[in-house]
Design an enzyme around this catalytic site. Structure first.
Site, short mmCIF file in Angstrom:
data_model
loop_
_atom_site.label_atom_id
_atom_site.label_comp_id
_atom_site.label_asym_id
_atom_site.label_seq_id
_atom_site.Cartn_x
_atom_site.Cartn_y
_atom_site.Cartn_z
CD1 TRP A 150 52.86 87.20 39.22
CD2 TRP A 150 54.35 86.50 37.71
NE1 TRP A 150 54.02 87.92 39.41
CE2 TRP A 150 54.94 87.52 38.50
CE3 TRP A 150 55.10 85.92 36.69
CZ2 TRP A 150 56.27 87.96 38.30
CZ3 TRP A 150 56.42 86.36 36.49
CH2 TRP A 150 56.98 87.36 37.29
CG ASP A 196 53.12 80.57 39.97
OD1 ASP A 196 53.82 80.50 41.01
OD2 ASP A 196 53.29 81.43 39.08
CE LYS A 236 57.85 86.96 43.77
NZ LYS A 236 57.56 86.41 42.45
C1 LIG Z 1 57.53 86.19 41.21
C2 LIG Z 1 56.57 85.27 40.58
C3 LIG Z 1 56.93 84.47 39.46
C4 LIG Z 1 58.28 84.55 38.81
O1 LIG Z 1 59.24 83.99 39.63
P1 LIG Z 1 60.76 83.82 39.16
O2 LIG Z 1 61.31 82.97 40.24
O3 LIG Z 1 61.35 85.20 39.09
O4 LIG Z 1 60.76 83.15 37.83
C5 LIG Z 1 55.99 83.62 38.95
N1 LIG Z 1 54.75 83.53 39.49
C6 LIG Z 1 54.38 84.27 40.55
C7 LIG Z 1 52.99 84.12 41.10
C8 LIG Z 1 55.27 85.16 41.12
O5 LIG Z 1 54.90 85.89 42.18
#
Ligand SMILES: *Cc1c(COP(=O)(O)O)cnc(C)c1O
Length: 364
Positions: A102, A176, A200
């Site tokens: 990521w 993030d 998540k």
């Molecule tokens: C799932 C995830 C993403 C991507 O998320 P989207 O909403 O599908 O764009 C980005 N960063 C992390 C750490 C993730 O777990």
């Protein structure tokens, strides 16, 4: 219907109570005669839902007044571009910490807009640890420092918050938090910006949450689309355009559920218990292996391998027949991964641990 425990990394399990309440309110929300899905986002009914969600979110996370909470769309992935477009503010450089897939995506996108300094990386050990802050080579001219507190695929979590306050001219820290937000208490004042896709640990897919310190808004790169300007969304209380109304409503129910559990301190305690159950089994067994350095293991995403990868298929098949689904590791790393977000009940983890012991005994 047989009982299923869903270990998907995202979209992921939601609390049963939340889904129950949503189903009861599906056709008629609080006597309005409408489903939340059918409501104008500017109606007083929906405004009350949105307002309560923001207030509960602020309360749970202890978000100070000088931070805005934005309810956006288009995923954490859009934030990979939106962050540089808004936070460079005339500078040309940004620092990124490279700890897995990521952060790699965030870096790749940021390179379209600025010069990226990879201030630290765990590539030397196949992304199985969180680089110590002493080893970060920060650029004093960076507009911000970006990191990924929980690498969802690798299962590496920073169990500490980088400190950029005294050193480095108070460069804003950007995180993030897609797969770790709301899993533990957090000192929001340590951050300039936090973002997370909802699917998540917050609610359903379609909602993206941004927490941003007010003074960081207002200067965007030339050509920045209106929809990518944080200030536009802040000034319009996330109603510049239609927000993802139903996802936000479900999120509100999740936040109420978290408050009932006792808030993030109580939630963290449960999360530690759940993660320990799995890691203790992994560490006490010759049959299973967790590649991540002990201090940096994720409480949310637990990756592991079997002694013999030829058994992977059989493991997944038998797990499924025990109602334990979505345990396959990310296609890029193989093996297994159990995602145990807030909504995964401890019974689910106990059931998984029992099954894993039994499987190991039968295949030793
Ligand atoms: C799932 C995830 C993403 C991507 O998320 P989207 O909403 O599908 O764009 C980005 N960063 C992390 C750490 C993730 O777990």
């Amino acid at each position: 219907m047989s009982h299923i425990y869903n270990f998907s990394a995202g979209p992921a399990v939601l609390p049963k109570e939340v889904l129950q309440q949503a189903s009861e309110e599906l056709l008629d929300w609080h006597g309005s005669g409408m489903s939340v899905m059918e409501m104008s986002h500017r109606s007083k009914e929906f405004m009350s839902i949105a307002e309560k969600a923001e207030n509960d979110f602020r309360e749970l996370m202890g978000i100070p007044e000088n931070y805005k909470v934005l309810f956006l769309q288009s995923g954490a992935s859009s934030q990979f571009a939106m962050v540089p477009m808004n936070l460079l503010r005339g500078r040309q450089d940004a620092d990124y910490i490279y700890t897995g897939q990521w952060s790699q995506k965030a870096i790749k996108e940021a390179k379209k807009y600025c010069s990226v300094n990879v201030a630290a990386s765990s590539e030397d050990a196949n992304f199985t640890y969180a680089p110590n802050q002493h080893d970060w080579k920060l650029n004093p001219n960076a507009a911000y420092v970006h990191y990924t507190p929980n690498e969802t695929i690798g299962g590496v979590e920073f169990n500490w918050i980088p400190d950029l306050t005294d050193k480095n001219n108070n460069i804003p820290l950007v995180a993030d938090m897609s797969s770790t937000i709301l899993s533990r208490p957090l000192d929001v004042t340590k951050f300039g910006l936090i973002y997370a896709g909802a699917q998540k640990n917050i609610g359903p897919a379609g909602l993206t949450v941004v927490i941003i310190r007010e003074d960081l808004m207002g200067i965007t790169l030339p050509g920045t689309p209106t929809m990518y300007d944080y200030k536009i969304h802040a000034d319009n209380h996330s109603m510049y355009n239609t927000p993802p109304t139903y996802a936000l409503y479900i999120t509100g129910l999740v936040l109420t559920w978290l408050k009932k559990l006792g808030g993030l301190t109580a939630v963290e305690r449960i999360n530690i218990t759940k993660a320990n159950l799995l890691y203790e089994l992994l560490d006490s067994s010759d049959f299973y292996h967790c590649p991540v350095a002990k201090p940096d293991r994720s409480r949310m995403n637990v990756p592991f391998t079997l002694k013999d990868s030829a058994l992977d298929k059989e493991f997944l098949k038998q797990a499924e027949s025990h109602g334990l689904i979505q345990l396959k590791g990310h296609r890029s790393v193989g093996g297994m991964r159990a995602s145990i977000y807030n909504a995964m009940p401890i019974e689910g983890v106990n059931t998984l641990v029992s099954f894993m012991k039994e499987f190991a005994n039968n295949h030793a």
